[in-house]
Design a protein around this motif. Structure first.
Motif, mmCIF file in Angstrom:
data_model
loop_
_atom_site.group_PDB
_atom_site.id
_atom_site.type_symbol
_atom_site.label_atom_id
_atom_site.label_comp_id
_atom_site.label_asym_id
_atom_site.label_seq_id
_atom_site.Cartn_x
_atom_site.Cartn_y
_atom_site.Cartn_z
ATOM 1 N N TRP A 182 45.106 -91.193 18.870
ATOM 2 C CA TRP A 182 45.602 -89.817 18.950
ATOM 3 C C TRP A 182 46.878 -89.669 18.118
ATOM 4 O O TRP A 182 47.006 -88.745 17.315
ATOM 5 N N HIS A 183 47.816 -90.583 18.295
ATOM 6 C CA HIS A 183 49.083 -90.544 17.565
ATOM 7 C C HIS A 183 48.849 -90.626 16.060
ATOM 8 O O HIS A 183 49.358 -89.802 15.296
ATOM 9 N N ALA A 184 48.074 -91.602 15.626
ATOM 10 C CA ALA A 184 47.830 -91.794 14.194
ATOM 11 C C ALA A 184 47.144 -90.583 13.571
ATOM 12 O O ALA A 184 47.510 -90.148 12.474
ATOM 13 N N ARG A 185 46.172 -90.023 14.259
ATOM 14 C CA ARG A 185 45.445 -88.873 13.700
ATOM 15 C C ARG A 185 46.317 -87.626 13.649
ATOM 16 O O ARG A 185 46.214 -86.835 12.707
ATOM 17 N N VAL A 186 47.163 -87.427 14.651
ATOM 18 C CA VAL A 186 48.054 -86.270 14.625
ATOM 19 C C VAL A 186 49.045 -86.400 13.461
ATOM 20 O O VAL A 186 49.262 -85.448 12.711
ATOM 21 N N VAL A 187 49.626 -87.575 13.279
ATOM 22 C CA VAL A 187 50.555 -87.780 12.161
ATOM 23 C C VAL A 187 49.837 -87.538 10.839
ATOM 24 O O VAL A 187 50.324 -86.783 9.981
ATOM 25 N N ASP A 188 48.682 -88.163 10.652
ATOM 26 C CA ASP A 188 47.928 -87.990 9.399
ATOM 27 C C ASP A 188 47.604 -86.521 9.136
ATOM 28 O O ASP A 188 47.770 -86.023 8.022
ATOM 29 N N ALA A 189 47.124 -85.825 10.163
ATOM 30 C CA ALA A 189 46.726 -84.423 9.990
ATOM 31 C C ALA A 189 47.928 -83.535 9.681
ATOM 32 O O ALA A 189 47.850 -82.655 8.809
ATOM 33 N N LEU A 190 49.058 -83.752 10.364
ATOM 34 C CA LEU A 190 50.250 -82.947 10.084
ATOM 35 C C LEU A 190 50.770 -83.190 8.672
ATOM 36 O O LEU A 190 51.114 -82.246 7.952
#
Length: 193
Positions: A48-56
């Motif tokens: 969840w953390h990695a995907r949110v950072v990547d998407a932002l």
């Protein structure tokens, strides 16, 4: 205590300084300096953390003006005894590709995506330190039942403290530090919002 490797011992009685981080090749990749103490981000990050950072980083990168850059996990030298590593930041070039940190005057926004182990630091310590350093905008992203929620702050220059400007669920729209529109519900779904 004798089992600690030599590089973990501070080089001087008063502890570590921000510039010391560039001379610690043995340190874990995500090492920060808070009030002269090394802080290691050792716990595994959730997807969840990695995907949110990547998407932002991706959404901000598509919307940014040409005189702005979006970077991830590069440290900011807040002062002589503090060098934090936000999950993402917005900075003003020029800067070379070999830099290992930014100075606060180069940074327009820092963003932290909370993890269980970082929540206290992100909500209190970093909130205060980024404001004291004069960084104009701070975003703290929380996991609210699987959905990203952005807590946005803006610096009140006379007091050197952040003022909360909004809690963004489902959608983030703001004119600062540039015009930004992000469909927060789409961040984890793969939609291009």
């Amino acid at each position: 205590m004798s089992g600690l490797p030599d590089w973990m011992w501070p080089p001087r009685p008063e502890g570590w300084f921000a510039d010391d981080l560039d001379h610690l090749p043995e340190a874990p990749r995500r090492t920060e300096l808070i009030d002269g103490a090394l802080v290691f981000v050792l716990s595994p990050q959730r997807i969840w953390h990695a995907r949110v950072v990547d998407a932002l980083v991706s959404r901000l990168g598509r919307q940014k003006p040409s005189d702005i850059e979006v970077e991830r996990q590069i440290t900011v030298r807040l002062d002589e005894r503090n060098r934090s590593e936000p999950d993402f930041l917005i900075a003003t070039p020029p800067y070379g590709l070999d830099v290992t940190f930014f100075e606060p005057h180069q940074v327009r926004l820092v963003g932290e995506v909370e993890s269980p182990e970082s929540a206290h630091r992100d909500r209190t310590v970093k909130l205060r330190k980024y404001a004291e350093a004069g960084i104009p905008h701070y975003w703290r992203v929380e996991d609210e039942d699987g959905s990203p929620v952005v807590h946005a702050y803006e610096l009140d220059a006379p007091t050197r403290q952040y003022v909360a400007t909004g809690i963004h669920r489902h959608e983030l729209r703001t004119p600062v530090p540039f015009t930004i529109e992000i469909d927060l519900d789409a961040l984890l779904s793969g939609r291009r919002g």
